[in-house]
Scaffold this active site. Structure first.
Site, PDB file in Angstrom:
ATOM      1  CB  CYS A  73      41.360  17.418 -20.162  1.00  0.00           C
ATOM      2  SG  CYS A  73      40.754  15.932 -21.000  1.00  0.00           S
ATOM      3  CB  CYS A  76      43.786  14.986 -18.458  1.00  0.00           C
ATOM      4  SG  CYS A  76      43.878  15.305 -20.227  1.00  0.00           S
TER       5      CYS A  76
END
Length: 779
Positions: A73, A76
């Site tokens: 991600c 993230c």
């Protein structure tokens, strides 16, 4: 509105903005190769959870803030540095709240993430203290994406914590005037700090949590609405901090700026304020006993050359000695390390000469592997060649600790690396990574603390991206050193006299510290770099406590002499150990073969030797009364030494020897060869005597007896002549039997003596014969 990567389907991703869709799609393609890597490691002050360790957040005495993320991600990855900085910023709050992270991209953790109801990343959940295993956590939606906002969110959750609250969490509510007046009656602490602030300020609560792990001090927040205390202390600034002891004994805390970082730093360094469970050492603890090295007074704001030279000694003579051989990447790392030391170490000419000499030696080694003993010899022998000397032994000054286990080499090696980066920057180096790469390679290959080496290698993964100039190399190393200080603060390795702080402190470099608009502490990069250039410059390094060069040379030569003597002793003992078994075995074999030869010689003597040699007949020596001669012992004739009978009875012929395998040790055949030629000469003399006896018996029996007696005396003298044991080396080999130079020389000598003796006897008897004929012819 906060953006998050969804873990449901691609159609949902298409509804997001284009740039986020592109990032998520590209990173999703790399998921299979990067899912196992994770975004956090042991270097970060984040508890890394997995399916096996996630149970740690349940029934714990502290609250937990847990991030659920996926490595693929993009959001993230962008949020990870914020979460790491937050964990470092609130590291002092750990007894009350701890930071954790769990990678949902790992297939082993998928069931755990599903159980917590995680559908998007990154997700943050708050777990209060003593949470049950059936509790899935309190989701924090639309959480802030900066350290300040997340820190305040943690405070809000701690204040709203339901019972039972974390036992370590101090009271965060405002204090009243009545509570402050009776504080010392109900509490046994030395210091009470009051932070005066507005109602919407978080500074007081942050400072309270910053001092959570410290004893002998209590911090309380007082709102500006508490008019009694405000007027009594004359508070006019909000925020501000006061040390309160009695209604008439109080003072304002002097700080560089009215902010959380400066309050916390100043309060943690008050007298008798220590971490919980660690009593503050008295000043006289710095005075060592007589068995330890005495304390050296030093200036804490300066660098000492003695620390740098001691770091070199320990690095090159102690740490490297753990590797008997150095090859491959380790050898490359050693070459780079010595190379940067040669170029940038600002030491004395003698030390720089020694480094240059050993650097040239390393470059001349073309093999892919070297032994440490050879490297050590090259380093120490520079004192003999006059190229320079590296003093032996350590003498810590600025890096000495209050106890032998504190500071020392780790402090000195950090200082050495800082000095090298500053010197490279000052010398106009064009390679900003030269020092940092050499450091990373050396630490990874040789640094004795392997977890420390692993942490440093993890920190240095992004060095090539962050460092583009020599100045940024100085900044990068400083920032990583402060990160290590933050991680190790409060650990058992921390010296209580020298706490691990964010360096430099405000009193050492006021301009290095600054405040952002929101009151957050920040570092002024340009001022920090300027301070580092000045602090670690070669001009400011103090030469105090250095060992004199002449003393270092004499000491090094003495050490070399002692080492050589020890090496010679060890080598001699090893040689003796190796020779002893082979010598014993050789002696046993010689004794067995000698017995066999004696038996064969005895039989041959009985068959071949003529009578009159003294070996065909044996005269028995009388024995004392009541004793019988042993049947295993041959008794020599009277008047002859005990060993003469045995030697005469042997058959001295080389052809009777058994062929042996050539051995490394010299075979001692001198005695055998001597007896061989003695026997040969005696047989020749005996034959001539017998012939002369037959010719002269008819004429002069008395003269014949006299002649025989003279011959017998000559034989006895020849047999009694001593023959030294030769020690020469093997000179020639005949029939697989080794002969030394002395062996051959003795053979030639005996041959010449025998010839001269026979010639003299011939002339003597010939002259006698002529004289006798002349007497007979007279009338």
């Amino acid at each position: 509105m906060a953006r998050r990567c969804s873990a449901t389907s691609l159609p949902q991703l298409s509804r997001l903005k284009g740039r986020y869709v592109l990032v998520c799609a590209l990173l999703a393609a790399l998921w299979s190769s990067e899912a196992q890597a994770g975004l956090y490691s042991a270097v970060d002050q984040v508890l890394v959870l997995d399916a096996d360790s996630v149970s740690r957040i349940f029934n714990a005495s502290s609250a937990f803030m847990v991030e659920f993320y996926a490595t693929w991600c993009g959001h993230c990855s962008a949020f990870a540095p914020v979460w790491k900085n937050l964990a470092s910023d609130v590291s002092e709050w750990k007894p009350a709240v701890d930071m954790a992270a769990l990678d949902c991209a790992d297939e082993n953790n998928r069931r755990v993430c599903t159980g917590f109801g995680i559908t998007g990343y990154p997700s943050i959940k708050f777990f209060p203290a003593y949470s049950g295993e059936d509790f899935t956590g309190e989701s924090l939606r639309e959480f802030p994406r900066d350290v300040r906002g997340l820190r305040r969110l943690i405070i809000d959750k701690l204040e709203s914590h339901k019972e039972p609250s974390p036992p370590a969490c101090p009271p965060l509510e405002p204090a009243s005037a009545a509570e402050i007046d009776g504080f010392f009656e109900n509490n046994n602490v030395q210091h009470l700090a009051l932070v005066f602030e507005e109602n919407n300020s978080y500074v007081g609560r942050e400072v309270i949590l910053d001092l959570l792990q410290y004893e002998n001090i209590t911090v309380r927040r007082v709102l500006s609405s508490e008019k009694d205390l405000v007027s009594r202390l004359g508070v006019t600034d909000f925020p501000s901090c006061y040390l309160y002891y009695t209604p008439t004994n109080y003072s304002r805390l002097p700080v560089l700026s009215e902010a959380r970082a400066f309050y916390s730093y100043a309060l943690q360094r008050l007298p008798s304020v220590v971490r919980a469970g660690r009593p503050y050492p008295a000043i006289n603890d710095l005075q060592r006993n007589q068995t330890e090295e005495p304390w050296r007074e030093f200036n804490r704001t300066r660098v000492y050359m003695s620390d740098l030279e001691s770091a070199l000694h320990y690095s090159l003579r102690v740490e490297l000695s753990a590797h008997s051989t150095i090859s491959g990447d380790a050898l490359t790392a050693l070459r780079h390390y010595v190379s940067v030391l040669t170029k940038y170490f600002p030491g004395r000419p003698a030390v720089k000469g020694a480094l240059k000499a050993v650097g040239n030696w390393l470059q001349d080694q073309k093999e892919t592997q070297i032994s440490y003993s050879d490297f050590r010899t090259a380093l120490d022998s520079t004192v003999l060649s006059g190229e320079g000397v590296l003093p032996a032994g350590v003498r810590w000054v600025g890096c000495q600790g209050s106890r032998p286990q504190f500071r020392g080499y780790p402090c000195a090696v950090w200082t050495l690396f800082h000095v090298l980066t500053v010197e490279a920057n000052a010398s106009g180096s064009t390679d900003p990574l030269e020092i940092l790469q050499a450091m990373r390679e050396y630490v990874s290959s040789f640094f004795g603390c392997r977890p420390c080496a692993s942490h440093f290698a993890s920190m240095a993964q992004d060095v090539s991206d962050d460092v583009t100039t020599p100045s940024t190399a100085v900044w990068w190393l400083w920032s990583r050193h402060n990160r290590v200080n933050s991680r190790l603060a409060g650990e058992p390795s921390e010296d209580p006299h020298f706490p691990k702080i964010q360096w430099p402190p405000p009193e050492l470099c006021p301009k290095c510290h600054g405040l952002m608009l929101g009151g957050e502490h920040t570092w002024n990069k340009d001022e920090v770099i300027a301070f580092l250039r000045n602090y670690f410059s070669s001009e400011r390094i103090l030469p105090d406590y250095l060992q004199e060069e002449s003393e270092a040379v004499a000491q090094q030569k003495a050490l070399l002499t002692a080492a050589q003597q020890q090496k010679d002793t060890t080598r001699r003992k090893a040689r003796e150990t190796q020779e002893t078994p082979s010598t014993q075995l050789g002696q046993e074999e010689e004794e067995e073969e000698e017995e066999e030869e004696d038996e064969a010689a005895a039989v041959a003597t009985e068959e071949e030797e003529p009578e009159g040699m003294g070996g065909a007949t044996e005269a028995k020596e009388p024995h004392p009364a009541g004793e019988e001669p042993s049947p295993l012992v041959q008794t020599p004739p009277p008047g002859r030494p005990p060993w003469a009978r045995r030697r005469i009875s042997r058959r001295p012929a080389i052809v009777g020897l058994k062929l042996r395998q050539t051995q490394e040790d010299i075979v001692d055949l001198d005695l055998f060869v001597n007896q061989h030629y003695k026997a040969k000469a005696l047989r020749a003399l005996s034959a001539m005597a017998e012939q002369q006896q037959e010719d002269a018996e008819e004429r002069r029996p008395d003269s014949v007896r006299r002649m025989k007696r003279e011959l017998f005396d000559q034989q006895e003298a020849l047999l009694m002549e001593p023959y030294p044991h030769p020690q020469g080396k093997r000179w020639m080999s005949l029939l697989s039997v080794g002969f030394s130079r002395l062996d051959v020389s003795l053979c030639v000598l005996f041959y010449l003596l025998s010839t001269l003796c026979l010639t003299a006897m011939y002339l003597y008897f010939k002259l006698k014969w002529r004289l006798r004929r002349a007497k007979v012819a007279l009338p």
